[in-house]
Write a protein that holds these residues in place. Sequence first.
Motif, PDB file in Angstrom:
ATOM      1  N   LYS A 116      31.912  97.715  56.669  1.00  0.00           N
ATOM      2  CA  LYS A 116      31.347  98.220  57.917  1.00  0.00           C
ATOM      3  C   LYS A 116      32.340  99.069  58.705  1.00  0.00           C
ATOM      4  N   ASP A 117      33.610  98.875  58.461  1.00  0.00           N
ATOM      5  CA  ASP A 117      34.642  99.616  59.176  1.00  0.00           C
ATOM      6  C   ASP A 117      34.829 100.985  58.516  1.00  0.00           C
ATOM      7  N   THR A 118      34.108 102.001  59.018  1.00  0.00           N
ATOM      8  CA  THR A 118      34.149 103.328  58.417  1.00  0.00           C
ATOM      9  C   THR A 118      35.436 104.088  58.755  1.00  0.00           C
ATOM     10  N   LEU A 119      36.209 103.609  59.728  1.00  0.00           N
ATOM     11  CA  LEU A 119      37.470 104.252  60.063  1.00  0.00           C
ATOM     12  C   LEU A 119      38.577 103.863  59.082  1.00  0.00           C
ATOM     13  N   LEU A 120      38.348 102.808  58.329  1.00  0.00           N
ATOM     14  CA  LEU A 120      39.322 102.326  57.363  1.00  0.00           C
ATOM     15  C   LEU A 120      39.232 103.164  56.095  1.00  0.00           C
ATOM     16  N   GLN A 133      33.496 101.066  50.855  1.00  0.00           N
ATOM     17  CA  GLN A 133      33.886 100.702  52.210  1.00  0.00           C
ATOM     18  C   GLN A 133      32.961  99.624  52.748  1.00  0.00           C
ATOM     19  N   ARG A 151      26.809 108.280  53.330  1.00  0.00           N
ATOM     20  CA  ARG A 151      27.668 107.143  53.052  1.00  0.00           C
ATOM     21  C   ARG A 151      27.039 106.207  52.026  1.00  0.00           C
ATOM     22  N   PRO A 211      38.551  93.943  56.259  1.00  0.00           N
ATOM     23  CA  PRO A 211      38.205  94.495  57.574  1.00  0.00           C
ATOM     24  C   PRO A 211      39.405  94.590  58.507  1.00  0.00           C
ATOM     25  N   GLU A 212      39.473  95.711  59.205  1.00  0.00           N
ATOM     26  CA  GLU A 212      40.538  96.023  60.161  1.00  0.00           C
ATOM     27  C   GLU A 212      41.907  96.097  59.477  1.00  0.00           C
ATOM     28  N   ASP A 213      41.900  96.154  58.153  1.00  0.00           N
ATOM     29  CA  ASP A 213      43.130  96.255  57.369  1.00  0.00           C
ATOM     30  C   ASP A 213      44.098  95.106  57.680  1.00  0.00           C
ATOM     31  N   LYS A 214      43.547  93.924  57.935  1.00  0.00           N
ATOM     32  CA  LYS A 214      44.396  92.766  58.198  1.00  0.00           C
ATOM     33  C   LYS A 214      45.025  92.225  56.916  1.00  0.00           C
TER      34      LYS A 214
END
Length: 411
Positions: A116-120, A114, A84, A148-151
């Motif tokens: 810290k949110d690697t799922l995004l 990216q 990463r 972050p968190e796709d907000k």
Amino acid sequence: MKEVWIFILMILVCSGECVSFASTYSDVDSVKHNPALITEPSVTPSAAETSFSSTQDSSDVVTKVSFFRRFLNYFGDANKPKPRKKFDFSIIGGPHYSSDTKLGLGIVAAGLYQGKDTLLQPSIVSLYGDISTTGFYLLGVKGTHFFPEDKYRLLYNLYFFSFPGYFWGVGYDAGDNPDNKGHYKRIQNQVKVDFLFRLAHNLYAGPLASFDYVAGMDFEKPQALNGASKSTFSVGVGGSVSYDTRDFQSNPYKGVYLKLEQSLYPGFTGNKNVFYSTDLLADIFQKVWKNCILAIDIHTKFTFGNTPWTMMPRLGGSFRMRGYYEGQYRDRNIGEIQVEFRQRIWKRHGIVVWGGAGNVFHDFKSFQWKQTLPNYGLGYRWEFKKRVNVRLDYGFGKNQTGFLFNINEAF
């Protein structure tokens, strides 16, 4: 637009894979062209290389072999999983030739990053530039940033270009008459920013702002303007609503993307031409069989009021109605659709075929089905990075064809 292209395609064998390096010219308002960024290899000289170096200066030979291997490794491993990185940056580019811009050199640099949110899904930014012997030059940056968190989402596109092109006038009849074609020079600055808030799962809305300055000059046939101003200054404000279930924004395998965008160009922001526009977009992506994606793109844009010629929807370019000269057909309203099959055929290589149609018209009373323009074509895809394709398209339109080069899919 009848164009003659120089397309560089080098097929190299690297660890059992076929590696291609390519570039050519696309259209003004689109992202185009590319050279290669070199990375360190994780190999040592072979016995043959060691033996060869004993007859020459060893440092010179190792340097030459190492450079060539770095070149191969960069393209051969570009799409493979890597540790990463905070910012994964790549460059690709090369020369091109067209009847409009003559000999030129273009570059596209793409970056994925990216938090810290690697799922995004990763945010993406592209820096693109071009220059040619006719005096054409272009510099721009385009991207999407996921918070972050796709907000929240930030979408932006900024570019500047100077382009010696052609102008036919406004309306289908003007664009369809070859006698109206005349040289002119276009200088344009554009900044467009959308900031979206997540209202619910996959649903976003937020404000937008845009700035456009267009200066037209050296018109061969100034009568085509019908008395309109050669230069315009447009500042827009508005908002957008979107619903997005795509699994990967730049190269979706599944999902839908719906967007409604409303822009106002009022007098109090300095606009001499007061008008407003409504932009509707619907994209659908669905797997139909193994390694094949069906992609559908439906787009309409309507403008109302005193719309300047510089801000009217233009048919053609490198994303929709591919193969048409962008701007030959323009008017206050446009409707267009394209259906594309994307098939991976072997390892990193793929092909696409598409068909579509488009229509420009002054208002709904003057709309005529017989003025609908056809479009179809085929293209080659090479996976430069994971889920990031280099694309070469050959589009066919009414009495014209065109080659197009870009990074990422057309939609």
